[in-house]
Motif scaffolding. Structure first.
Motif, PDB file in Angstrom:
ATOM      1  N   LEU A 188       0.826  -1.209   0.000  1.00 13.06           N
ATOM      2  CA  LEU A 188       0.000   0.000   0.000  1.00 13.06           C
ATOM      3  C   LEU A 188       0.863   1.264   0.000  1.00 13.06           C
ATOM      4  O   LEU A 188       0.620   2.202  -0.772  1.00 13.06           O
ATOM      5  CB  LEU A 188      -0.919  -0.011   1.223  1.00 13.06           C
ATOM      6  CG  LEU A 188      -1.788   1.234   1.436  1.00 13.06           C
ATOM      7  CD1 LEU A 188      -2.742   1.440   0.265  1.00 13.06           C
ATOM      8  CD2 LEU A 188      -2.565   1.136   2.749  1.00 13.06           C
ATOM      9  N   GLY A 189       1.879   1.296   0.852  1.00 19.01           N
ATOM     10  CA  GLY A 189       2.758   2.467   0.913  1.00 19.01           C
ATOM     11  C   GLY A 189       3.460   2.731  -0.408  1.00 19.01           C
ATOM     12  O   GLY A 189       3.614   3.886  -0.822  1.00 19.01           O
ATOM     13  N   TRP A 246       2.366   2.083  -3.443  1.00 15.00           N
ATOM     14  CA  TRP A 246       1.446   2.659  -4.430  1.00 15.00           C
ATOM     15  C   TRP A 246       1.008   4.072  -4.054  1.00 15.00           C
ATOM     16  O   TRP A 246       0.761   4.908  -4.935  1.00 15.00           O
ATOM     17  CB  TRP A 246       0.226   1.754  -4.601  1.00 15.00           C
ATOM     18  CG  TRP A 246       0.545   0.497  -5.357  1.00 15.00           C
ATOM     19  CD1 TRP A 246       0.622  -0.770  -4.866  1.00 15.00           C
ATOM     20  CD2 TRP A 246       0.867   0.396  -6.755  1.00 15.00           C
ATOM     21  NE1 TRP A 246       0.976  -1.658  -5.848  1.00 15.00           N
ATOM     22  CE2 TRP A 246       1.124  -0.971  -7.024  1.00 15.00           C
ATOM     23  CE3 TRP A 246       0.966   1.315  -7.790  1.00 15.00           C
ATOM     24  CZ2 TRP A 246       1.468  -1.433  -8.292  1.00 15.00           C
ATOM     25  CZ3 TRP A 246       1.321   0.847  -9.055  1.00 15.00           C
ATOM     26  CH2 TRP A 246       1.562  -0.500  -9.301  1.00 15.00           C
ATOM     27  N   VAL A 247       0.930   4.379  -2.754  1.00 17.89           N
ATOM     28  CA  VAL A 247       0.575   5.744  -2.332  1.00 17.89           C
ATOM     29  C   VAL A 247       1.620   6.743  -2.831  1.00 17.89           C
ATOM     30  O   VAL A 247       1.296   7.864  -3.236  1.00 17.89           O
ATOM     31  CB  VAL A 247       0.437   5.814  -0.797  1.00 17.89           C
ATOM     32  CG1 VAL A 247       0.398   7.269  -0.322  1.00 17.89           C
ATOM     33  CG2 VAL A 247      -0.828   5.090  -0.343  1.00 17.89           C
ATOM     34  N   LYS A 248       2.885   6.343  -2.837  1.00 16.74           N
ATOM     35  CA  LYS A 248       3.953   7.249  -3.271  1.00 16.74           C
ATOM     36  C   LYS A 248       3.800   7.688  -4.722  1.00 16.74           C
ATOM     37  O   LYS A 248       4.310   8.746  -5.106  1.00 16.74           O
ATOM     38  CB  LYS A 248       5.318   6.574  -3.081  1.00 16.74           C
ATOM     39  CG  LYS A 248       5.691   6.353  -1.622  1.00 16.74           C
ATOM     40  CD  LYS A 248       7.005   5.595  -1.501  1.00 16.74           C
ATOM     41  CE  LYS A 248       7.320   5.272  -0.065  1.00 16.74           C
ATOM     42  NZ  LYS A 248       8.575   4.497   0.085  1.00 16.74           N
ATOM     43  N   GLY A 285       1.304   8.844  -5.949  1.00 21.11           N
ATOM     44  CA  GLY A 285       0.494  10.073  -5.967  1.00 21.11           C
ATOM     45  C   GLY A 285       1.270  11.305  -5.578  1.00 21.11           C
ATOM     46  O   GLY A 285       0.666  12.371  -5.371  1.00 21.11           O
ATOM     47  N   SER A 286       2.606  11.192  -5.466  1.00 21.72           N
ATOM     48  CA  SER A 286       3.410  12.337  -5.016  1.00 21.72           C
ATOM     49  C   SER A 286       4.396  12.811  -6.073  1.00 21.72           C
ATOM     50  O   SER A 286       5.477  13.311  -5.749  1.00 21.72           O
ATOM     51  CB  SER A 286       4.189  11.941  -3.753  1.00 21.72           C
ATOM     52  OG  SER A 286       5.125  10.918  -4.036  1.00 21.72           O
ATOM     53  N   VAL A 314       2.250  13.889   0.465  1.00 22.56           N
ATOM     54  CA  VAL A 314       1.756  12.575   0.027  1.00 22.56           C
ATOM     55  C   VAL A 314       2.872  11.534   0.114  1.00 22.56           C
ATOM     56  O   VAL A 314       2.646  10.403   0.556  1.00 22.56           O
ATOM     57  CB  VAL A 314       1.200  12.662  -1.408  1.00 22.56           C
ATOM     58  CG1 VAL A 314       0.763  11.281  -1.891  1.00 22.56           C
ATOM     59  CG2 VAL A 314       0.046  13.643  -1.485  1.00 22.56           C
ATOM     60  N   THR A 315       4.070  11.923  -0.302  1.00 22.35           N
ATOM     61  CA  THR A 315       5.178  10.973  -0.203  1.00 22.35           C
ATOM     62  C   THR A 315       5.511  10.676   1.252  1.00 22.35           C
ATOM     63  O   THR A 315       5.945   9.561   1.588  1.00 22.35           O
ATOM     64  CB  THR A 315       6.420  11.495  -0.966  1.00 22.35           C
ATOM     65  OG1 THR A 315       7.134  10.386  -1.506  1.00 22.35           O
ATOM     66  CG2 THR A 315       7.352  12.307  -0.115  1.00 22.35           C
ATOM     67  N   GLY A 371       2.970   8.010   2.288  1.00 20.51           N
ATOM     68  CA  GLY A 371       3.371   6.703   1.774  1.00 20.51           C
ATOM     69  C   GLY A 371       4.531   6.115   2.541  1.00 20.51           C
ATOM     70  O   GLY A 371       4.550   4.914   2.849  1.00 20.51           O
ATOM     71  N   ILE A 401       3.392   4.817   5.958  1.00 19.41           N
ATOM     72  CA  ILE A 401       2.725   3.508   5.836  1.00 19.41           C
ATOM     73  C   ILE A 401       3.768   2.403   5.727  1.00 19.41           C
ATOM     74  O   ILE A 401       3.659   1.348   6.370  1.00 19.41           O
ATOM     75  CB  ILE A 401       1.785   3.492   4.618  1.00 19.41           C
ATOM     76  CG1 ILE A 401       0.622   4.463   4.832  1.00 19.41           C
ATOM     77  CG2 ILE A 401       1.244   2.077   4.376  1.00 19.41           C
ATOM     78  CD1 ILE A 401      -0.278   4.625   3.618  1.00 19.41           C
TER      79      ILE A 401
END
Length: 483
Positions: free
Chosen positions: A157-158, A160-162, A164-165, A173-174, A177, A180
């Motif tokens: 999850l972490g 894929w969140v990155k 978005g940064s 956002v980073t 991520g 997480i």
């Protein structure tokens, strides 16, 4: 015994009854084992055999499948389990150092200070401290498979969140991520010694722990080498965003694949305990045991307290050096991000070789306090030896807390020394504490309790799970005083 074909019990991978075992000369029963008169040799079908052999007030923890504590065998699945764990630990470690290894490039892309980028590394250390005890409790409550799936899922999850940064104004956002991923690390760092104890025999545990830790160190090595290659130091932020996205997509895809492998490969534990020490540990486990009481008991062990301090000093110095290496190299050699990564790679590769060599050597010599290289697997296994039969998750977790605390202190302190006085005073600062750690290690007495438990039975030879004829027996009566 009929030789034409396997019996029903052998086909079901179930140990033969006592009468059959006595008739088979290939099955050894220790001659010094005395049967408690109150324990039935042929238990009724309504009671589990291991339950009848346990001392009063002690109960075997609940498990997902049947298990006979009187049988010692190792499972062939054990190597798949430790290798998959090593791989997703590698993925998580890569994400820890991927910012620090190109610190100056991310400073330029996001328009933040070097200290802000340093915190992307230090957040791994900070989140571990308050979350260790809850995660260690979850490990005791739900077991290896649940913790492995949770850690791998958070790591994925972490990653894929990155993605978005990828704009300069999306630094928060980073950070999310990375936080997480840092939480995922709490579900990973304390696992090597637990996996080694639960899945591996007495003569394999140190090697298995080294393999498990090897993945973490390999991830750091790749984290030093790959980011400077994938993300070159260019002024155009749009081009930087493109290169950073390639790195983030690769790590996201790898993390997803590893999550699938964890789901397929990981089991809670093997059907039978792999060593006599693990069998005794199962038998002496009480569901009503005090969790905080166990921690308090560990801190009454002077050897373990010294190990916590020395491990923290050594691992904390490594964390600080890894975080600040790019800054130190760029200080003297601007534009040499790739070579800074190669220097980091060399440091980690040397540690990885030390970890593997020390793990193999320890399985044969048990000279735990004679090593300073490969300190990560050594510390975990030494802690288990000093604190047996306490939980491996608790002992290794306390070691990691010490490492994170010293890591934060050393990173902030050395960073300030470098900014104000240069790199040489900063390195001298670390060397002083490493010398202190080496000196304190000499005072740790090698009280190898787990090895003593294993040596009580001479016929403690490892066999593969399919070799029914080479099964060995452990005592049917277990007491705490026996340890």
């Amino acid at each position: 015994m009929v030789n034409e074909g396997p019996s029903q019990e052998e086909r079901d991978d179930t140990p033969a009854p006592e009468s059959a075992l006595q008739a088979d000369p290939s099955v050894s029963v220790h001659p010094s084992v005395s049967i408690n008169p109150s324990v039935s040799v042929h238990p009724s079908s309504s009671a589990h055999p291991s339950a009848l052999a346990q001392p009063s007030g002690l109960a075997h923890p609940s498990s997902s499948g049947p298990e006979d504590l009187s049988v010692i065998k190792v499972s062939r699945r054990r190597w798949a389990v430790v290798l998959v764990f090593s791989c997703y630990s590698m993925c998580n470690a890569f994400q820890w150092i991927q910012y620090g290894s190109i610190n100056n490039i991310f400073m330029h892309f996001y328009g933040v200070s070097a200290f802000a980028i340093d915190w992307l590394s230090m957040c791994y250390m900070l989140t571990y401290i308050p979350l260790l005890l809850p995660v260690a409790w979850l490990l005791e409550k739900f077991g290896l498979r649940t913790i492995a799936l949770t850690g791998s899922a958070l790591n994925c999850l972490g990653a894929w969140v990155k993605l978005g940064s990828l704009k300069p104004h999306l630094f928060p956002v980073t950070v999310v991520g990375q936080v997480i991923c840092s939480v995922a690390q709490v579900f990973i760092l304390g696992m090597p010694s637990r996996i080694a104890s639960v899945w591996f025999g007495a003569n394999e545990v140190s090697t298995a722990c080294s393999v498990a830790v090897f993945g973490n160190q390999l991830g750091i090595a790749i984290g030093f080498l790959v980011p400077p290659v994938l993300v070159p130091n260019v002024e155009d932020r749009d081009k930087l965003a493109y290169h950073i996205s390639i790195m983030f997509y690769i790590i996201g895809g790898v993390a997803t694949l590893l999550l699938i492998l964890v789901f397929i490969v990981f089991k809670e534990k093997p059907k039978y305990p792999p060593s006599r020490a693990q069998s005794l540990s199962y038998a002496l486990t009480s569901p009503d045991a005090s969790y905080l009481g166990s921690i308090a008991q560990l801190f009454k062990n002077l050897n373990f307290v010294l190990l916590v301090i020395t491990y923290g000093l050594n691992a904390g110095a490594f964390y600080a050096l890894s975080t600040l290496l790019n800054r130190m190299v760029i200080w003297h050699y601007p534009g040499e991000e790739v070579n800074a990564g190669r220097i980091g790679l060399t440091i980690v590769i040397a540690g990885m070789l030390g970890a593997v060599i020390s793990g193999i050597w320890l399985d044969r010599s048990k000279t735990y306090n004679f090593f300073m290289t490969g300190y990560l697997p050594l510390g975990f296994e030494f802690a288990v030896e000093l604190t047996y039969p306490e939980s491996e998750g608790i002992s290794s977790g306390l070691l990691n807390i010490s490492a994170q605390v010293f890591g934060i202190i050393f990173t902030i302190s050395q960073g300030q020394i470098i900014d104000n006085y240069g790199t040489k005073p900063g390195n001298i600062f670390l060397c002083l504490f490493l010398t202190l750690g080496a000196a304190l290690t000499a005072f740790i007495k090698p009280d190898l309790r787990r090895q003593k438990a294993n040596k009580e039975t001479p016929e403690n030879k490892l066999q593969e799970e399919e070799e029914e004829s080479n099964t060995s027996k452990v005592p049917t009566a277990v007491s705490e005083d026996h340890l």
